[in-house]
Design a protein around this motif. Structure first.
Motif, PDB file in Angstrom:
ATOM      1  N   VAL A  15       0.841  -1.195   0.000  1.00 17.49           N
ATOM      2  CA  VAL A  15       0.000   0.000   0.000  1.00 17.49           C
ATOM      3  C   VAL A  15       0.879   1.250   0.000  1.00 17.49           C
ATOM      4  O   VAL A  15       0.629   2.212  -0.735  1.00 17.49           O
ATOM      5  CB  VAL A  15      -0.976  -0.018   1.200  1.00 17.49           C
ATOM      6  N   VAL A  16       1.922   1.251   0.791  1.00 19.32           N
ATOM      7  CA  VAL A  16       2.830   2.393   0.852  1.00 19.32           C
ATOM      8  C   VAL A  16       3.512   2.606  -0.505  1.00 19.32           C
ATOM      9  O   VAL A  16       3.608   3.734  -0.989  1.00 19.32           O
ATOM     10  CB  VAL A  16       3.872   2.212   1.980  1.00 19.32           C
ATOM     11  N   VAL A  17       3.969   1.539  -1.114  1.00 17.49           N
ATOM     12  CA  VAL A  17       4.609   1.648  -2.432  1.00 17.49           C
ATOM     13  C   VAL A  17       3.615   2.175  -3.461  1.00 17.49           C
ATOM     14  O   VAL A  17       3.957   3.019  -4.297  1.00 17.49           O
ATOM     15  CB  VAL A  17       5.204   0.287  -2.868  1.00 17.49           C
ATOM     16  N   ALA A  18       2.379   1.739  -3.423  1.00 16.49           N
ATOM     17  CA  ALA A  18       1.356   2.223  -4.350  1.00 16.49           C
ATOM     18  C   ALA A  18       1.095   3.712  -4.146  1.00 16.49           C
ATOM     19  O   ALA A  18       0.956   4.474  -5.113  1.00 16.49           O
ATOM     20  CB  ALA A  18       0.071   1.428  -4.174  1.00 16.49           C
ATOM     21  N   ILE A  19       1.034   4.156  -2.907  1.00 15.03           N
ATOM     22  CA  ILE A  19       0.819   5.575  -2.611  1.00 15.03           C
ATOM     23  C   ILE A  19       1.985   6.408  -3.141  1.00 15.03           C
ATOM     24  O   ILE A  19       1.790   7.457  -3.756  1.00 15.03           O
ATOM     25  CB  ILE A  19       0.620   5.794  -1.100  1.00 15.03           C
ATOM     26  N   ALA A  24       4.254  10.140  -7.153  1.00 15.30           N
ATOM     27  CA  ALA A  24       5.299  10.392  -8.149  1.00 15.30           C
ATOM     28  C   ALA A  24       4.683  10.661  -9.522  1.00 15.30           C
ATOM     29  O   ALA A  24       5.167  11.520 -10.264  1.00 15.30           O
ATOM     30  CB  ALA A  24       6.253   9.203  -8.223  1.00 15.30           C
ATOM     31  N   SER A  25       3.623   9.947  -9.863  1.00 19.17           N
ATOM     32  CA  SER A  25       2.995  10.167 -11.172  1.00 19.17           C
ATOM     33  C   SER A  25       2.348  11.541 -11.262  1.00 19.17           C
ATOM     34  O   SER A  25       2.171  12.077 -12.350  1.00 19.17           O
ATOM     35  CB  SER A  25       1.972   9.071 -11.464  1.00 19.17           C
ATOM     36  N   ILE A  26       2.003  12.128 -10.142  1.00 18.28           N
ATOM     37  CA  ILE A  26       1.459  13.489 -10.122  1.00 18.28           C
ATOM     38  C   ILE A  26       2.595  14.511 -10.139  1.00 18.28           C
ATOM     39  O   ILE A  26       2.516  15.525 -10.833  1.00 18.28           O
ATOM     40  CB  ILE A  26       0.568  13.692  -8.875  1.00 18.28           C
ATOM     41  N   ALA A  27       3.648  14.257  -9.420  1.00 16.92           N
ATOM     42  CA  ALA A  27       4.723  15.233  -9.252  1.00 16.92           C
ATOM     43  C   ALA A  27       5.648  15.343 -10.466  1.00 16.92           C
ATOM     44  O   ALA A  27       6.103  16.441 -10.788  1.00 16.92           O
ATOM     45  CB  ALA A  27       5.548  14.885  -8.018  1.00 16.92           C
ATOM     46  N   LEU A  28       5.931  14.256 -11.160  1.00 15.67           N
ATOM     47  CA  LEU A  28       6.892  14.303 -12.265  1.00 15.67           C
ATOM     48  C   LEU A  28       6.464  15.206 -13.419  1.00 15.67           C
ATOM     49  O   LEU A  28       7.282  15.978 -13.914  1.00 15.67           O
ATOM     50  CB  LEU A  28       7.223  12.891 -12.754  1.00 15.67           C
ATOM     51  N   PRO A  29       5.219  15.158 -13.887  1.00 19.50           N
ATOM     52  CA  PRO A  29       4.836  16.096 -14.956  1.00 19.50           C
ATOM     53  C   PRO A  29       4.931  17.561 -14.510  1.00 19.50           C
ATOM     54  O   PRO A  29       5.332  18.425 -15.296  1.00 19.50           O
ATOM     55  CB  PRO A  29       3.390  15.711 -15.274  1.00 19.50           C
TER      56      PRO A  29
END
Length: 142
Positions: A15-19, A24-29
């Motif tokens: 769960v922690v890895v998924a969060i 990260a998918s929000i922050a990288l762009p």
């Protein structure tokens, strides 16, 4: 004898890895857009400095042909490949082709164009996203 289990279960770790993955998918762009805007701002600062030098030369009645006529100008900098072209009326263009840039602005061209009357206008060409254009510059088609 009582044994206590301490630590995290496999499900909790997943769960922690998924969060972290979602964050990260929000922050990288957002970070990529920040890098692209920063590169364009650096290029705009370099070409704007040349604009001041060119304006001083033209106001003093000196002729400008190309980048070599601008004192202190280097054709290649950390952010730009700089070019200049002016005609006898004082109209011309200072251009920065962005170098070493993130993919969103790779190949972008910042240009300050001067009219015969001495008015300057900024434009940016070859942007994948026109919203990345620096304030005061108009995004144009390539």
């Amino acid at each position: 004898m009582k044994h206590s289990n301490s630590g995290f279960s496999l499900i909790e770790l997943m769960v922690v890895v998924a969060i972290i993955g979602v964050l990260a998918s929000i922050a990288l762009p957002a970070y990529s857009a920040y890098q692209a805007r920063g590169k364009l701002a650096a290029g705009l600062a370099e070409v704007a400095a040349l604009r001041s030098v060119a304006e001083t030369h033209l106001n003093d009645g000196r002729r400008l042909g190309g980048i070599d006529d601008l004192p202190g100008a280097r054709p290649l900098t950390a952010h730009c490949a700089l070019t200049a072209a002016f005609d006898d009326t004082g109209a011309g263009t200072l251009t920065c082709e962005v170098q070493n840039a993130p993919p969103a602005v790779r190949g972008a061209r910042l240009a300050w164009e001067r009219s015969e009357e001495g008015a300057w206008a900024c434009s940016v060409a070859s942007l994948s996203d026109p919203s990345l254009a620096p304030g005061g510059c108009v995004a144009t088609a390539p």
